[in-house]
Design a protein around this motif. Structure first.
Motif, PDB file in Angstrom:
ATOM      1  N   LEU A   1     -24.540 -57.175 -39.729  1.00 53.93           N
ATOM      2  CA  LEU A   1     -24.593 -58.510 -40.327  1.00 53.93           C
ATOM      3  C   LEU A   1     -24.068 -59.494 -39.279  1.00 53.93           C
ATOM      4  O   LEU A   1     -22.871 -59.534 -38.994  1.00 53.93           O
ATOM      5  CB  LEU A   1     -23.740 -58.552 -41.603  1.00 53.93           C
ATOM      6  N   ASP A   2     -24.986 -60.265 -38.715  1.00 55.05           N
ATOM      7  CA  ASP A   2     -24.642 -61.173 -37.614  1.00 55.05           C
ATOM      8  C   ASP A   2     -24.018 -62.449 -38.179  1.00 55.05           C
ATOM      9  O   ASP A   2     -24.714 -63.374 -38.587  1.00 55.05           O
ATOM     10  CB  ASP A   2     -25.918 -61.475 -36.813  1.00 55.05           C
ATOM     11  N   GLU A   3     -22.685 -62.467 -38.150  1.00 55.10           N
ATOM     12  CA  GLU A   3     -21.957 -63.636 -38.676  1.00 55.10           C
ATOM     13  C   GLU A   3     -21.460 -64.540 -37.550  1.00 55.10           C
ATOM     14  O   GLU A   3     -20.471 -65.261 -37.706  1.00 55.10           O
ATOM     15  CB  GLU A   3     -20.776 -63.179 -39.550  1.00 55.10           C
TER      16      GLU A   3
ATOM     17  N   GLY B   1     -18.593 -65.154 -33.849  1.00 50.20           N
ATOM     18  CA  GLY B   1     -18.467 -66.024 -32.665  1.00 50.20           C
ATOM     19  C   GLY B   1     -18.189 -67.448 -33.075  1.00 50.20           C
ATOM     20  O   GLY B   1     -17.576 -67.702 -34.112  1.00 50.20           O
ATOM     21  N   LYS B   2     -18.662 -68.366 -32.286  1.00 51.58           N
ATOM     22  CA  LYS B   2     -18.599 -69.813 -32.561  1.00 51.58           C
ATOM     23  C   LYS B   2     -17.255 -70.289 -33.143  1.00 51.58           C
ATOM     24  O   LYS B   2     -16.342 -70.571 -32.410  1.00 51.58           O
ATOM     25  CB  LYS B   2     -19.760 -70.226 -33.458  1.00 51.58           C
ATOM     26  N   GLY B   3     -17.138 -70.377 -34.474  1.00 49.05           N
ATOM     27  CA  GLY B   3     -15.958 -70.964 -35.122  1.00 49.05           C
ATOM     28  C   GLY B   3     -14.667 -70.222 -34.869  1.00 49.05           C
ATOM     29  O   GLY B   3     -13.587 -70.793 -35.003  1.00 49.05           O
TER      30      GLY B   3
ATOM     31  N   GLY C   1     -21.360 -64.953 -28.590  1.00 47.23           N
ATOM     32  CA  GLY C   1     -22.053 -64.341 -29.712  1.00 47.23           C
ATOM     33  C   GLY C   1     -23.094 -63.338 -29.249  1.00 47.23           C
ATOM     34  O   GLY C   1     -23.242 -62.255 -29.846  1.00 47.23           O
ATOM     35  N   SER C   2     -23.818 -63.677 -28.189  1.00 45.84           N
ATOM     36  CA  SER C   2     -24.850 -62.756 -27.681  1.00 45.84           C
ATOM     37  C   SER C   2     -24.218 -61.434 -27.257  1.00 45.84           C
ATOM     38  O   SER C   2     -24.789 -60.359 -27.474  1.00 45.84           O
ATOM     39  CB  SER C   2     -25.572 -63.340 -26.468  1.00 45.84           C
ATOM     40  N   GLU C   3     -23.056 -61.552 -26.626  1.00 49.57           N
ATOM     41  CA  GLU C   3     -22.365 -60.331 -26.202  1.00 49.57           C
ATOM     42  C   GLU C   3     -22.032 -59.448 -27.416  1.00 49.57           C
ATOM     43  O   GLU C   3     -22.117 -58.223 -27.362  1.00 49.57           O
ATOM     44  CB  GLU C   3     -21.052 -60.736 -25.526  1.00 49.57           C
TER      45      GLU C   3
HETATM   46  C1  LIG Z   1     -26.626 -65.922 -35.579  1.00 48.40           C
HETATM   47  C2  LIG Z   1     -26.367 -66.034 -34.107  1.00 48.40           C
HETATM   48  N1  LIG Z   1     -26.172 -64.913 -33.389  1.00 48.40           N
HETATM   49  C3  LIG Z   1     -25.924 -64.961 -32.062  1.00 48.40           C
HETATM   50  C4  LIG Z   1     -25.878 -66.162 -31.392  1.00 48.40           C
HETATM   51  C5  LIG Z   1     -25.620 -66.195 -29.912  1.00 48.40           C
HETATM   52  O1  LIG Z   1     -24.356 -66.732 -29.650  1.00 48.40           O
HETATM   53  P1  LIG Z   1     -23.992 -67.275 -28.187  1.00 48.40           P
HETATM   54  O2  LIG Z   1     -24.835 -68.490 -27.945  1.00 48.40           O
HETATM   55  O3  LIG Z   1     -22.523 -67.570 -28.286  1.00 48.40           O
HETATM   56  O4  LIG Z   1     -24.282 -66.194 -27.230  1.00 48.40           O
HETATM   57  C6  LIG Z   1     -26.081 -67.353 -32.101  1.00 48.40           C
HETATM   58  C7  LIG Z   1     -26.046 -68.665 -31.413  1.00 48.40           C
HETATM   59  O5  LIG Z   1     -26.545 -69.664 -31.844  1.00 48.40           O
HETATM   60  C8  LIG Z   1     -26.335 -67.290 -33.495  1.00 48.40           C
HETATM   61  O6  LIG Z   1     -26.550 -68.393 -34.223  1.00 48.40           O
END
Ligand SMILES: Cc1ncc(COP(=O)(O)O)c(C=O)c1O
Length: 434
Positions: A247-249, A276-278, A115-117
Protein backbone atom coordinates in the motif's frame (compact mmCIF):
# COMPACT_ATOMS: atom_id res chain seq x y z
CA UNK A 1 -8.78 43.90 -12.20
CA UNK A 2 -6.59 41.02 -11.06
CA UNK A 3 -4.76 41.54 -7.77
CA UNK A 4 -1.31 40.81 -9.26
CA UNK A 5 0.17 41.30 -12.69
CA UNK A 6 2.26 38.12 -13.12
CA UNK A 7 5.05 37.43 -13.45
CA UNK A 8 6.35 40.33 -11.38
CA UNK A 9 9.68 41.86 -12.49
CA UNK A 10 11.93 39.77 -10.22
CA UNK A 11 10.01 36.56 -10.98
CA UNK A 12 10.33 37.31 -14.70
CA UNK A 13 14.12 37.56 -14.32
CA UNK A 14 14.37 34.20 -12.55
CA UNK A 15 11.94 32.51 -14.94
CA UNK A 16 14.10 33.59 -17.85
CA UNK A 17 17.20 32.28 -16.07
CA UNK A 18 15.37 29.03 -15.41
CA UNK A 19 14.48 28.66 -19.11
CA UNK A 20 18.10 29.28 -20.04
CA UNK A 21 19.97 27.20 -17.49
CA UNK A 22 17.65 24.58 -16.02
CA UNK A 23 17.01 21.21 -17.56
CA UNK A 24 13.39 22.15 -18.21
CA UNK A 25 11.80 18.76 -17.68
CA UNK A 26 9.85 19.71 -14.55
CA UNK A 27 6.10 20.27 -14.58
CA UNK A 28 4.36 23.48 -15.66
CA UNK A 29 3.57 25.85 -12.79
CA UNK A 30 1.99 29.23 -12.20
CA UNK A 31 4.03 32.24 -13.28
CA UNK A 32 5.85 33.28 -10.14
CA UNK A 33 9.03 32.37 -8.28
CA UNK A 34 8.62 31.40 -4.65
CA UNK A 35 10.67 33.23 -2.05
CA UNK A 36 9.45 32.04 1.32
CA UNK A 37 6.56 30.42 3.13
CA UNK A 38 4.83 30.46 6.48
CA UNK A 39 2.01 28.13 7.53
CA UNK A 40 -0.45 27.83 4.64
CA UNK A 41 0.92 30.85 2.76
CA UNK A 42 3.70 31.54 0.26
CA UNK A 43 5.32 34.77 -0.91
CA UNK A 44 6.99 35.27 -4.27
CA UNK A 45 10.21 37.19 -4.91
CA UNK A 46 8.17 40.31 -5.78
CA UNK A 47 6.40 40.26 -2.41
CA UNK A 48 3.06 38.90 -3.68
CA UNK A 49 1.23 36.64 -1.21
CA UNK A 50 -0.60 33.37 -2.01
CA UNK A 51 -2.66 30.82 -0.13
CA UNK A 52 -1.04 27.49 -0.87
CA UNK A 53 -3.22 24.63 -2.14
CA UNK A 54 -0.22 22.49 -3.09
CA UNK A 55 1.93 22.00 0.07
CA UNK A 56 4.80 21.62 -2.42
CA UNK A 57 3.47 18.39 -3.79
CA UNK A 58 1.62 17.26 -0.66
CA UNK A 59 4.82 17.62 1.35
CA UNK A 60 4.55 20.60 3.73
CA UNK A 61 1.90 18.94 5.90
CA UNK A 62 2.88 20.85 9.07
CA UNK A 63 2.91 24.10 7.11
CA UNK A 64 5.81 25.99 5.63
CA UNK A 65 8.67 26.64 8.02
CA UNK A 66 6.85 25.70 11.21
CA UNK A 67 9.09 27.22 13.96
CA UNK A 68 9.25 23.96 15.97
CA UNK A 69 10.18 21.97 12.85
CA UNK A 70 12.80 24.54 11.85
CA UNK A 71 14.35 24.59 15.34
CA UNK A 72 14.57 20.77 15.48
CA UNK A 73 16.30 20.67 12.09
CA UNK A 74 18.69 23.51 12.92
CA UNK A 75 19.59 21.87 16.20
CA UNK A 76 20.31 18.53 14.53
CA UNK A 77 22.28 20.05 11.63
CA UNK A 78 24.69 21.52 14.18
CA UNK A 79 25.17 18.14 15.94
CA UNK A 80 25.48 15.42 13.28
CA UNK A 81 24.35 15.07 9.69
CA UNK A 82 25.37 11.65 8.45
CA UNK A 83 27.01 8.62 10.04
CA UNK A 84 25.57 6.33 7.26
CA UNK A 85 24.35 2.96 8.60
CA UNK A 86 25.48 3.53 12.21
CA UNK A 87 22.34 3.65 14.30
CA UNK A 88 21.65 7.03 15.90
CA UNK A 89 19.24 7.83 18.73
CA UNK A 90 17.16 9.85 16.23
CA UNK A 91 16.85 6.91 13.81
CA UNK A 92 16.10 4.10 16.23
CA UNK A 93 13.59 6.13 18.24
CA UNK A 94 11.87 7.21 15.01
CA UNK A 95 11.65 3.56 13.92
CA UNK A 96 10.01 2.74 17.27
CA UNK A 97 7.56 5.61 16.90
CA UNK A 98 6.66 4.59 13.34
CA UNK A 99 6.07 0.97 14.39
CA UNK A 100 3.81 2.21 17.18
CA UNK A 101 1.58 4.34 14.94
CA UNK A 102 1.28 2.21 11.78
CA UNK A 103 -0.95 -0.92 11.42
CA UNK A 104 -0.04 -3.52 14.08
CA UNK A 105 1.43 -6.08 11.66
CA UNK A 106 4.00 -3.51 10.48
CA UNK A 107 6.76 -4.05 13.03
CA UNK A 108 9.87 -3.08 11.03
CA UNK A 109 10.92 0.31 9.71
CA UNK A 110 13.58 0.92 7.05
CA UNK A 111 14.52 4.57 6.62
CA UNK A 112 15.11 5.99 3.14
CA UNK A 113 15.21 9.39 1.46
CA UNK A 114 12.61 9.50 -1.32
CA UNK A 115 9.26 7.94 -2.08
CA UNK A 116 10.59 6.23 -5.20
CA UNK A 117 13.30 4.61 -3.12
CA UNK A 118 10.65 3.29 -0.73
CA UNK A 119 8.33 1.85 -3.42
CA UNK A 120 11.31 0.42 -5.27
CA UNK A 121 12.55 -1.24 -2.07
CA UNK A 122 9.08 -2.68 -1.39
CA UNK A 123 8.84 -4.31 -4.82
CA UNK A 124 12.42 -5.53 -4.68
CA UNK A 125 11.94 -7.06 -1.23
CA UNK A 126 8.63 -8.62 -2.25
CA UNK A 127 10.36 -10.40 -5.13
CA UNK A 128 13.24 -11.48 -2.92
CA UNK A 129 10.96 -12.75 -0.13
CA UNK A 130 8.50 -14.66 -2.29
CA UNK A 131 11.02 -15.88 -4.86
CA UNK A 132 8.48 -14.80 -7.47
CA UNK A 133 8.95 -11.97 -9.91
CA UNK A 134 5.61 -10.56 -11.07
CA UNK A 135 4.11 -7.32 -9.79
CA UNK A 136 0.56 -6.19 -10.46
CA UNK A 137 -0.20 -2.46 -10.40
CA UNK A 138 -3.09 -0.31 -11.64
CA UNK A 139 -4.07 1.87 -14.57
CA UNK A 140 -3.28 5.45 -13.59
CA UNK A 141 -0.98 4.43 -10.73
CA UNK A 142 2.15 6.39 -9.88
CA UNK A 143 4.92 5.06 -7.66
CA UNK A 144 7.93 7.18 -8.67
CA UNK A 145 10.30 7.45 -11.59
CA UNK A 146 13.02 4.89 -10.90
CA UNK A 147 13.18 1.65 -12.90
CA UNK A 148 10.76 -0.64 -11.14
CA UNK A 149 8.48 2.22 -10.10
CA UNK A 150 8.31 3.32 -13.74
CA UNK A 151 7.46 -0.24 -14.81
CA UNK A 152 4.63 -0.21 -12.28
CA UNK A 153 3.25 3.11 -13.57
CA UNK A 154 -0.20 3.03 -15.08
CA UNK A 155 0.18 6.13 -17.17
CA UNK A 156 2.02 6.50 -20.44
CA UNK A 157 3.39 9.91 -19.42
CA UNK A 158 5.63 8.27 -16.80
CA UNK A 159 7.27 5.95 -19.35
CA UNK A 160 6.77 7.85 -22.61
CA UNK A 161 9.56 7.11 -25.11
CA UNK A 162 11.83 5.47 -22.54
CA UNK A 163 11.86 2.17 -24.34
CA UNK A 164 10.96 -1.22 -22.86
CA UNK A 165 10.25 -1.25 -19.15
CA UNK A 166 11.11 -4.12 -16.81
CA UNK A 167 9.34 -7.35 -17.61
CA UNK A 168 7.07 -8.98 -15.05
CA UNK A 169 4.96 -5.85 -14.48
CA UNK A 170 1.30 -5.93 -15.48
CA UNK A 171 -1.55 -3.50 -14.88
CA UNK A 172 -5.23 -3.83 -14.12
CA UNK A 173 -8.03 -1.19 -14.17
CA UNK A 174 -8.39 1.01 -11.07
CA UNK A 175 -11.71 2.11 -9.59
CA UNK A 176 -11.93 5.43 -11.44
CA UNK A 177 -15.66 5.57 -10.86
CA UNK A 178 -16.21 8.98 -12.51
CA UNK A 179 -14.89 7.39 -15.71
CA UNK A 180 -15.51 3.70 -15.06
CA UNK A 181 -13.44 1.57 -17.45
CA UNK A 182 -16.42 -0.82 -17.66
CA UNK A 183 -19.09 1.91 -17.91
CA UNK A 184 -20.68 0.75 -14.66
CA UNK A 185 -21.67 2.62 -11.50
CA UNK A 186 -20.43 1.79 -7.96
CA UNK A 187 -23.92 0.84 -6.75
CA UNK A 188 -24.21 -2.01 -9.27
CA UNK A 189 -20.68 -2.96 -10.33
CA UNK A 190 -19.79 -5.39 -7.53
CA UNK A 191 -16.20 -4.16 -7.93
CA UNK A 192 -15.98 -5.43 -11.50
CA UNK A 193 -12.54 -3.79 -11.93
CA UNK A 194 -11.26 -5.74 -8.96
CA UNK A 195 -12.66 -9.03 -10.22
CA UNK A 196 -10.92 -8.28 -13.51
CA UNK A 197 -7.63 -8.96 -11.69
CA UNK A 198 -8.32 -12.66 -12.24
CA UNK A 199 -8.43 -12.09 -15.99
CA UNK A 200 -5.20 -10.11 -15.80
CA UNK A 201 -3.49 -12.95 -13.93
CA UNK A 202 -4.75 -15.57 -16.37
CA UNK A 203 -3.93 -13.62 -19.51
CA UNK A 204 -0.84 -11.56 -18.74
CA UNK A 205 1.20 -13.35 -16.07
CA UNK A 206 3.05 -16.61 -15.64
CA UNK A 207 1.25 -17.03 -12.32
CA UNK A 208 4.32 -16.10 -10.28
CA UNK A 209 2.81 -13.07 -8.53
CA UNK A 210 5.07 -11.56 -5.90
CA UNK A 211 2.95 -8.55 -4.99
CA UNK A 212 0.19 -6.13 -5.82
CA UNK A 213 1.02 -2.44 -5.43
CA UNK A 214 -1.54 0.34 -5.21
CA UNK A 215 -1.95 3.82 -3.82
CA UNK A 216 -4.90 4.06 -1.39
CA UNK A 217 -6.14 6.85 -3.66
CA UNK A 218 -4.43 7.66 -6.93
CA UNK A 219 -2.64 11.00 -6.58
CA UNK A 220 -0.98 11.69 -9.92
CA UNK A 221 -3.96 10.30 -11.84
CA UNK A 222 -6.17 13.03 -10.36
CA UNK A 223 -7.04 12.16 -6.75
CA UNK A 224 -9.12 9.15 -7.60
CA UNK A 225 -10.62 7.49 -4.53
CA UNK A 226 -11.86 3.90 -4.82
CA UNK A 227 -15.29 3.21 -3.27
CA UNK A 228 -15.48 2.11 0.35
CA UNK A 229 -14.55 -1.54 0.75
CA UNK A 230 -12.53 -1.73 -2.47
CA UNK A 231 -9.13 -1.70 -0.75
CA UNK A 232 -10.24 -4.30 1.80
CA UNK A 233 -11.45 -6.49 -1.05
CA UNK A 234 -8.11 -6.03 -2.78
CA UNK A 235 -6.29 -7.05 0.39
CA UNK A 236 -8.46 -10.18 0.56
CA UNK A 237 -7.68 -10.91 -3.09
CA UNK A 238 -3.95 -10.68 -2.27
CA UNK A 239 -4.35 -13.08 0.67
CA UNK A 240 -6.27 -15.55 -1.46
CA UNK A 241 -3.65 -15.40 -4.22
CA UNK A 242 -0.65 -15.51 -1.90
CA UNK A 243 0.53 -12.13 -3.17
CA UNK A 244 2.07 -9.55 -0.87
CA UNK A 245 0.09 -6.32 -0.53
CA UNK A 246 2.01 -3.06 -1.00
CA UNK A 247 0.00 0.00 0.00
CA UNK A 248 1.88 3.03 -1.32
CA UNK A 249 1.20 5.74 1.25
CA UNK A 250 4.01 8.01 0.05
CA UNK A 251 1.43 10.70 -0.60
CA UNK A 252 -1.54 9.68 1.55
CA UNK A 253 0.23 9.26 4.86
CA UNK A 254 0.72 11.78 7.62
CA UNK A 255 -2.79 13.03 7.91
CA UNK A 256 -3.71 13.92 4.35
CA UNK A 257 -6.92 11.92 4.18
CA UNK A 258 -8.19 12.92 7.62
CA UNK A 259 -6.58 9.90 9.24
CA UNK A 260 -2.87 9.60 10.04
CA UNK A 261 -2.61 6.81 7.45
CA UNK A 262 -5.15 6.07 4.72
CA UNK A 263 -4.93 2.39 5.75
CA UNK A 264 -6.86 3.31 8.91
CA UNK A 265 -10.08 4.06 7.00
CA UNK A 266 -10.52 0.33 6.38
CA UNK A 267 -8.20 -1.06 9.05
CA UNK A 268 -5.90 -2.49 6.37
CA UNK A 269 -2.88 -4.70 7.05
CA UNK A 270 -0.52 -4.24 4.09
CA UNK A 271 2.73 -6.21 4.07
CA UNK A 272 4.63 -3.14 2.90
CA UNK A 273 3.76 0.50 3.37
CA UNK A 274 6.09 3.00 1.66
CA UNK A 275 5.85 6.44 3.30
CA UNK A 276 7.31 9.75 2.08
CA UNK A 277 6.50 13.40 1.47
CA UNK A 278 4.73 14.58 4.68
CA UNK A 279 6.92 12.51 7.01
CA UNK A 280 9.74 15.05 6.63
CA UNK A 281 7.39 17.90 5.65
CA UNK A 282 10.11 19.43 3.46
CA UNK A 283 13.30 17.65 4.52
CA UNK A 284 13.82 14.69 2.15
CA UNK A 285 12.71 11.71 4.23
CA UNK A 286 10.97 8.42 3.49
CA UNK A 287 10.59 5.02 5.03
CA UNK A 288 9.34 1.58 4.24
CA UNK A 289 7.20 -0.03 6.90
CA UNK A 290 7.16 -3.82 6.71
CA UNK A 291 7.14 -7.00 8.79
CA UNK A 292 10.02 -8.55 10.73
CA UNK A 293 8.97 -11.97 9.40
CA UNK A 294 9.71 -10.68 5.88
CA UNK A 295 12.92 -8.93 6.91
CA UNK A 296 14.15 -12.07 8.69
CA UNK A 297 15.27 -13.63 5.41
CA UNK A 298 17.47 -10.67 4.46
CA UNK A 299 21.14 -10.73 5.24
CA UNK A 300 23.12 -7.80 6.60
CA UNK A 301 24.13 -5.41 3.80
CA UNK A 302 21.38 -6.37 1.36
CA UNK A 303 19.73 -2.96 1.62
CA UNK A 304 21.15 0.49 2.19
CA UNK A 305 20.80 4.15 1.29
CA UNK A 306 23.51 6.82 1.63
CA UNK A 307 21.27 9.45 3.16
CA UNK A 308 18.42 7.17 4.30
CA UNK A 309 17.79 7.57 8.02
CA UNK A 310 20.24 10.42 8.40
CA UNK A 311 19.76 12.18 11.75
CA UNK A 312 18.57 15.45 10.19
CA UNK A 313 15.73 13.69 8.36
CA UNK A 314 14.89 11.73 11.49
CA UNK A 315 14.90 14.85 13.68
CA UNK A 316 12.61 16.50 11.14
CA UNK A 317 10.23 13.52 11.21
CA UNK A 318 10.21 13.48 15.03
CA UNK A 319 9.33 17.18 15.02
CA UNK A 320 6.56 16.52 12.49
CA UNK A 321 5.10 13.81 14.73
CA UNK A 322 5.28 16.12 17.77
CA UNK A 323 3.49 18.88 15.85
CA UNK A 324 0.78 16.43 14.73
CA UNK A 325 0.18 15.46 18.35
CA UNK A 326 0.26 18.99 19.76
CA UNK A 327 -1.81 20.68 17.08
CA UNK A 328 -4.27 17.89 16.24
CA UNK A 329 -3.50 18.15 12.56
CA UNK A 330 -5.29 14.92 11.65
CA UNK A 331 -8.53 16.30 13.09
CA UNK A 332 -7.94 19.63 11.37
CA UNK A 333 -7.39 17.84 8.07
CA UNK A 334 -10.74 16.05 8.42
CA UNK A 335 -12.58 19.20 9.53
CA UNK A 336 -11.14 21.69 7.03
CA UNK A 337 -11.36 19.06 4.29
CA UNK A 338 -15.09 18.54 4.89
CA UNK A 339 -15.67 22.30 4.80
CA UNK A 340 -13.67 22.86 1.61
CA UNK A 341 -15.14 19.86 -0.17
CA UNK A 342 -18.62 21.16 0.61
CA UNK A 343 -17.76 24.58 -0.77
CA UNK A 344 -16.18 23.15 -3.93
CA UNK A 345 -19.05 20.75 -4.54
CA UNK A 346 -21.46 23.70 -4.32
CA UNK A 347 -19.28 25.48 -6.85
CA UNK A 348 -19.34 22.44 -9.13
CA UNK A 349 -23.13 22.60 -9.17
CA UNK A 350 -22.98 26.21 -10.35
CA UNK A 351 -20.27 25.73 -12.99
CA UNK A 352 -20.67 23.84 -16.28
CA UNK A 353 -16.93 23.06 -16.25
CA UNK A 354 -16.37 21.19 -12.98
CA UNK A 355 -17.41 17.60 -13.62
CA UNK A 356 -16.35 16.10 -10.32
CA UNK A 357 -15.08 17.17 -6.91
CA UNK A 358 -13.79 14.27 -4.82
CA UNK A 359 -11.51 13.65 -1.91
CA UNK A 360 -11.04 12.95 1.76
CA UNK A 361 -9.54 15.24 4.38
CA UNK A 362 -7.24 17.81 2.82
CA UNK A 363 -6.66 16.02 -0.47
CA UNK A 364 -9.21 16.73 -3.14
CA UNK A 365 -9.40 16.93 -6.90
CA UNK A 366 -11.52 19.23 -9.07
CA UNK A 367 -11.90 17.62 -12.49
CA UNK A 368 -12.53 20.05 -15.37
CA UNK A 369 -14.59 19.02 -18.37
CA UNK A 370 -15.77 20.79 -21.50
CA UNK A 371 -19.22 19.26 -21.13
CA UNK A 372 -20.69 17.51 -18.09
CA UNK A 373 -22.63 15.03 -20.21
CA UNK A 374 -19.73 13.83 -22.40
CA UNK A 375 -17.12 14.39 -19.63
CA UNK A 376 -14.63 15.49 -22.28
CA UNK A 377 -11.48 16.46 -20.33
CA UNK A 378 -10.75 20.20 -20.47
CA UNK A 379 -7.13 20.86 -19.44
CA UNK A 380 -7.13 24.20 -21.30
CA UNK A 381 -10.05 25.51 -19.23
CA UNK A 382 -8.36 24.23 -16.08
CA UNK A 383 -5.15 26.10 -16.97
CA UNK A 384 -7.09 29.33 -17.46
CA UNK A 385 -8.43 28.82 -13.93
CA UNK A 386 -4.99 28.00 -12.47
CA UNK A 387 -3.36 31.03 -14.09
CA UNK A 388 -6.17 33.33 -13.01
CA UNK A 389 -5.99 31.96 -9.44
CA UNK A 390 -2.32 32.97 -9.28
CA UNK A 391 -3.20 36.57 -10.14
CA UNK A 392 -5.77 36.50 -7.31
CA UNK A 393 -3.38 35.05 -4.73
CA UNK A 394 -4.13 31.31 -4.79
CA UNK A 395 -1.32 28.86 -5.53
CA UNK A 396 -2.55 25.66 -7.16
CA UNK A 397 -1.38 23.10 -9.68
CA UNK A 398 -2.53 20.38 -12.05
CA UNK A 399 -2.57 16.60 -12.07
CA UNK A 400 -4.72 13.94 -13.66
CA UNK A 401 -4.71 11.08 -16.10
CA UNK A 402 -6.00 13.63 -18.63
CA UNK A 403 -4.13 16.57 -17.06
CA UNK A 404 -7.45 18.25 -16.16
CA UNK A 405 -7.58 18.08 -12.35
CA UNK A 406 -6.72 20.88 -9.90
CA UNK A 407 -5.14 19.57 -6.74
CA UNK A 408 -6.60 20.92 -3.55
CA UNK A 409 -4.07 20.00 -0.91
CA UNK A 410 -3.18 22.86 1.44
CA UNK A 411 -0.91 22.38 4.45
CA UNK A 412 -2.84 20.65 7.22
CA UNK A 413 -2.44 23.72 9.47
CA UNK A 414 -4.84 25.75 7.31
CA UNK A 415 -7.46 27.54 9.44
CA UNK A 416 -11.12 28.24 8.74
CA UNK A 417 -10.64 31.84 7.59
CA UNK A 418 -7.84 30.94 5.19
CA UNK A 419 -9.77 27.94 3.86
CA UNK A 420 -12.81 30.18 3.27
CA UNK A 421 -10.70 32.88 1.62
CA UNK A 422 -9.12 30.34 -0.73
CA UNK A 423 -12.52 28.88 -1.72
CA UNK A 424 -13.81 32.44 -2.33
CA UNK A 425 -10.94 33.02 -4.76
CA UNK A 426 -11.59 29.76 -6.61
CA UNK A 427 -15.30 30.55 -6.78
CA UNK A 428 -14.72 34.04 -8.21
CA UNK A 429 -12.33 32.70 -10.83
CA UNK A 430 -14.47 29.76 -11.92
CA UNK A 431 -17.71 31.74 -12.08
CA UNK A 432 -15.97 34.39 -14.21
CA UNK A 433 -15.16 31.79 -16.90
CA UNK A 434 -16.88 32.58 -20.19
C1 LIG B 1 2.04 7.59 -4.45
C2 LIG B 1 3.45 8.00 -4.74
N1 LIG B 1 4.43 7.08 -4.68
C3 LIG B 1 5.72 7.40 -4.92
C4 LIG B 1 6.08 8.69 -5.26
C5 LIG B 1 7.51 9.02 -5.55
O1 LIG B 1 8.04 9.83 -4.53
P1 LIG B 1 9.38 10.67 -4.77
O2 LIG B 1 9.06 11.73 -5.79
O3 LIG B 1 9.69 11.22 -3.41
O4 LIG B 1 10.41 9.74 -5.25
C6 LIG B 1 5.09 9.68 -5.34
C7 LIG B 1 5.44 11.07 -5.71
O5 LIG B 1 4.66 11.87 -6.14
C8 LIG B 1 3.74 9.33 -5.08
O6 LIG B 1 2.75 10.23 -5.16
Amino acid sequence: MPKYDLPGPRSAEYLEMSDTYEAGATSRQQQFVVDHGEGARLWDVDGNEYIDWTSGVLVANVGHCHPYHVAAIQNQVARLMNPYDFPTPERVTLAKRMVEITPPNLDACFMLTTGSEATEAAMRMAKRYTGRHEIISFYGGFHGRTGMAMAAAGKQGTKFRYGPVLTGHVQSPFAYCYRCPFDLTPDMCDFKCLRFLNTVVKTQTTGAIAAVITEPYQGGAGFIFPPEGWLSALQTWCDEHDALFILDEVQASFGRTGRMFAAEHEDLRPNFMPIGKGIGSGIPTACLMTEQRIMSIFERGEASSTTGGNPVSCAAAHAVLDIFERENLVENSAKMGAYMKGRLQELAEKSPYIGDVRGMGLVMGMEFVADKATKEPAPEIMWRVIDACATEGLCCGAVGFYGNVIRVAPPLVIDQDTAAESCDIMERVVLALE
